[in-house]
Scaffold this motif. Structure first.
Motif, PDB file in Angstrom:
ATOM      1  N   ALA A  44       9.431  54.038  79.580  1.00 25.42           N
ATOM      2  CA  ALA A  44      10.109  52.991  78.806  1.00 25.42           C
ATOM      3  C   ALA A  44      11.618  53.018  79.041  1.00 25.42           C
ATOM      4  N   CYS A  45      12.213  54.191  79.000  1.00 26.38           N
ATOM      5  CA  CYS A  45      13.656  54.303  79.237  1.00 26.38           C
ATOM      6  C   CYS A  45      14.002  53.974  80.683  1.00 26.38           C
ATOM      7  N   ALA A  46      13.129  54.348  81.600  1.00 28.26           N
ATOM      8  CA  ALA A  46      13.371  54.068  83.015  1.00 28.26           C
ATOM      9  C   ALA A  46      13.455  52.566  83.257  1.00 28.26           C
ATOM     10  N   LYS A  47      12.565  51.812  82.626  1.00 27.18           N
ATOM     11  CA  LYS A  47      12.547  50.364  82.825  1.00 27.18           C
ATOM     12  C   LYS A  47      13.716  49.679  82.132  1.00 27.18           C
ATOM     13  N   SER A  48      14.279  50.319  81.091  1.00 28.99           N
ATOM     14  CA  SER A  48      15.404  49.716  80.377  1.00 28.99           C
ATOM     15  C   SER A  48      16.659  49.681  81.246  1.00 28.99           C
ATOM     16  N   GLY A  49      16.809  50.654  82.137  1.00 22.88           N
ATOM     17  CA  GLY A  49      17.987  50.709  83.003  1.00 22.88           C
ATOM     18  C   GLY A  49      19.202  51.320  82.328  1.00 22.88           C
ATOM     19  N   LYS A  53      20.198  56.402  77.786  1.00 22.93           N
ATOM     20  CA  LYS A  53      18.861  56.696  77.270  1.00 22.93           C
ATOM     21  C   LYS A  53      18.100  57.586  78.240  1.00 22.93           C
ATOM     22  N   MET A  54      18.223  57.289  79.536  1.00 23.02           N
ATOM     23  CA  MET A  54      17.473  58.049  80.540  1.00 23.02           C
ATOM     24  C   MET A  54      17.866  59.511  80.569  1.00 23.02           C
ATOM     25  N   THR A  55      19.145  59.800  80.336  1.00 21.93           N
ATOM     26  CA  THR A  55      19.624  61.178  80.431  1.00 21.93           C
ATOM     27  C   THR A  55      19.621  61.897  79.095  1.00 21.93           C
ATOM     28  N   ASP A  56      19.139  61.258  78.037  1.00 23.20           N
ATOM     29  CA  ASP A  56      19.014  61.914  76.731  1.00 23.20           C
ATOM     30  C   ASP A  56      17.771  62.801  76.776  1.00 23.20           C
TER      31      ASP A  56
END
Length: 132
Positions: A44-49, A53-56
């Motif tokens: 989900a975070c990956a698709k958000s860009g 979020k991705m590195t949290d």
């Protein structure tokens, strides 16, 4: 009639050999181990860009509890699903370098090894230490 049968048989055999050769080439391409650098996160975070979020790490671990992980490639921002997420346990939310087998058809990646990626800051620090 025999000539027609022999001609059909020969055609079928040659097509079969050609297809087998193509399949062998595709297997060799898929078997080639590649090295990529990017972020391990949940799908989900990956698709958000959203890189924040991705590195949290805590968020990625919580969202990945269902056993699904994704990889966002630094080079082009493409999102790849991880076929063996257990290989990345503890790397959720981290910037890593992966070695493994990529399947471009379904955008999946089978991880053979993972290590923390070297950052530009650490390279600059090393240069400064050598000069100093």
């Amino acid at each position: 009639m025999k000539k027609l049968f022999v001609l059909c048989l020969a055609t079928c055999l040659s097509i079969g050999v050609a297809l087998a050769d193509d399949a062998k080439k595709e297997t060799k391409k898929a078997d080639k181990e590649v090295k990529v650098t990017g972020i391990v996160t949940d799908p989900a975070c990956a698709k958000s860009g959203d890189k924040a979020k991705m590195t949290d790490e805590a968020c990625a671990k919580k969202c990945a509890e269902d056993g699904k992980l994704a990889f966002v490639n630094d080079k082009d921002g493409s999102v790849w699903s991880i076929t063996n997420p257990e290989a990345l346990k503890g790397h959720e939310g981290h910037h890593v370098t992966l070695k493994g087998h990529a399947n471009a058809t379904d955008k999946s990646f089978h991880v053979m090894s993972a290590e923390m990626a070297k950052t530009k800051a650490s390279k600059e620090t090393k240069k400064a230490e050598k000069k100093g």
